[in-house]
Design an enzyme around this catalytic site. Structure first.
Site, PDB file in Angstrom:
ATOM      1  N   CYS A   1      13.935  89.103  39.248  1.00 55.36           N
ATOM      2  CA  CYS A   1      13.846  89.970  38.071  1.00 55.36           C
ATOM      3  C   CYS A   1      15.239  90.453  37.666  1.00 55.36           C
ATOM      4  O   CYS A   1      15.976  91.006  38.486  1.00 55.36           O
ATOM      5  CB  CYS A   1      12.944  91.161  38.361  1.00 55.36           C
ATOM      6  SG  CYS A   1      12.778  92.282  36.947  1.00 55.36           S
TER       7      CYS A   1
ATOM      8  N   GLY B   1      10.863  77.932  33.676  1.00 57.68           N
ATOM      9  CA  GLY B   1      11.758  78.194  32.553  1.00 57.68           C
ATOM     10  C   GLY B   1      11.525  77.292  31.369  1.00 57.68           C
ATOM     11  O   GLY B   1      11.592  76.061  31.497  1.00 57.68           O
TER      12      GLY B   1
ATOM     13  N   GLN C   1       2.800  89.456  43.785  1.00 64.62           N
ATOM     14  CA  GLN C   1       4.257  89.509  43.903  1.00 64.62           C
ATOM     15  C   GLN C   1       4.702  90.954  44.147  1.00 64.62           C
ATOM     16  O   GLN C   1       4.259  91.867  43.458  1.00 64.62           O
ATOM     17  CB  GLN C   1       4.935  88.973  42.645  1.00 64.62           C
ATOM     18  CG  GLN C   1       6.451  88.874  42.797  1.00 64.62           C
ATOM     19  CD  GLN C   1       7.140  88.382  41.542  1.00 64.62           C
ATOM     20  OE1 GLN C   1       7.296  89.137  40.579  1.00 64.62           O
ATOM     21  NE2 GLN C   1       7.554  87.130  41.548  1.00 64.62           N
TER      22      GLN C   1
END
Length: 350
Positions: free
Chosen positions: A128, A232, A97
């Protein structure tokens, strides 16, 4: 004359039925459809090796790499970032990433990763929420305000990395009043990305509250060709099963919960296959696992630096165990191998 063989009748109704199918990111198969999230400061080579030893992750990922910093090191003939430790030689599939806000810089680094490092997937971080990335560098989730720029970035990186697939990771939006994940998802797909991962919070939420999986799922009908990966609050195999049962996603990404349970991917994979969930390792086994992690870090950084780095990893291993607070108090001060082993022997929860 050999005895006649008797064919065994198989009742296919009795075989376990997987809840989710493997899927492709470009030409890269993700099987099982469970991904290890990139997490800054944690998902280094040592952590990834431990996850691989347990199994269960269809795609692993590095920590996020600052593209501008990578270019600077390259131009000054410095060693490439520690966040790329092990990448060149480790097993595949593996995603790296990257983050920044300059299309040219990201494309340059993406090309190097695809050609020199031959990674399986190049992922671009648009999710982020930390201030150093958003406010200071105008990157990460800050870019959700500018879908057009995101599209330009993705187009450049896709062209530079071809045929290596490029993916994007986003949040629902910058704030609860600015949720634009559906619009952003269409931009991501239109720009040529091969998959989209969505964390079910906004940037302003950071990691508070609950991830909104209904909003993640609502994105799927707006994607025409690329897979949707939800992220999540997946802290158990049961929650992974629930995510596949209730929501319209092709894959799931497990993040922080695996820092103290790197075997969670294997448990989730078994559950998704309809198989019995393997039990957690015993506490003595978890202690040995932590020592194995320490040895991997020592091999890279040397004993002195590894002892300091191991403080945060060791705290993760103790999280949620009886006596964890006492262990964290002492392990947070260690600076030598002897101190580390003494603290583990005396205070690690057993």
């Amino acid at each position: 004359m050999p005895a006649a063989t008797t064919e065994t009748s198989i009742d296919f109704a009795d075989l376990p039925r997987p809840l989710a199918k493997p899927f492709y990111i470009g030409t890269q198969l993700v099987d099982p459809p469970i991904l290890q999230a990139p997490m800054a400061g944690f998902t280094n080579y040592a952590f990834r090796q431990i996850v691989r030893e347990f199994g269960g992750a269809g795609l692993l990922a590095t920590e996020m790499v600052n593209a501008r910093g990578f270019v600077w090191m390259d131009e000054h003939e410095a060693e490439h970032p520690d966040r790329l430790w092990g990448v060149a030689a480790e097993a595949r599939p593996l995603a790296v990433q990257i983050w920044d806000n300059e299309p040219e810089t990201l494309a340059k680094v993406g090309h190097r990763l695809a050609t020199e490092y031959q990674v399986s997937v190049v992922d671009i971080n648009f999710g982020c929420p930390v201030r150093q990335v958003t406010q200071r560098a105008h990157s990460g989730s800050y870019l959700l305000r500018f879908p057009e720029l995101m599209g330009q970035i993705i187009e450049r990186v896709v062209a530079a990395c071809a045929p290596t697939p490029v993916t994007a990771k986003i949040r629902l939006g910058c704030t609860r009043d600015q949720i634009n994940a559906i619009d952003v998802a269409q931009v991501v797909e239109g720009a040529g990305a091969s998959a989209l991962t969505v964390h079910g919070r906004t940037a302003a939420d950071m990691f508070t509250g609950e991830a909104d999986w209904d909003r993640i799922s609502s994105i799927k009908p707006h994607l025409k060709r690329i897979p949707l990966i939800g992220n999540g609050d997946l802290d158990s195999a049961e929650k992974v099963v629930n995510a596949f049962k209730r929501y319209d996603v092709d894959g799931v990404m497990i993040a922080r919960a695996a820092l103290n349970k790197p075997w969670l991917y294997a448990q989730a994979a078994a559950a998704v296959r309809g198989e019995p969930i393997p039990p957690d390792p015993t506490l003595p086994e978890q202690k040995e696992l932590m020592l194995h992690h320490y040895q991997l870090v020592c091999e890279r950084f040397g004993e002195e630096k590894a002892s300091v780095l191991m403080r945060k990893y060791a705290c993760c291993y103790a999280q949620g165990r009886p006596g964890a607070r006492e262990f964290r108090k002492y392990v947070a001060t260690i600076s030598t191998p002897q101190e580390f082993f003494d603290v583990v022997e005396r205070y690690f929860p057993l």
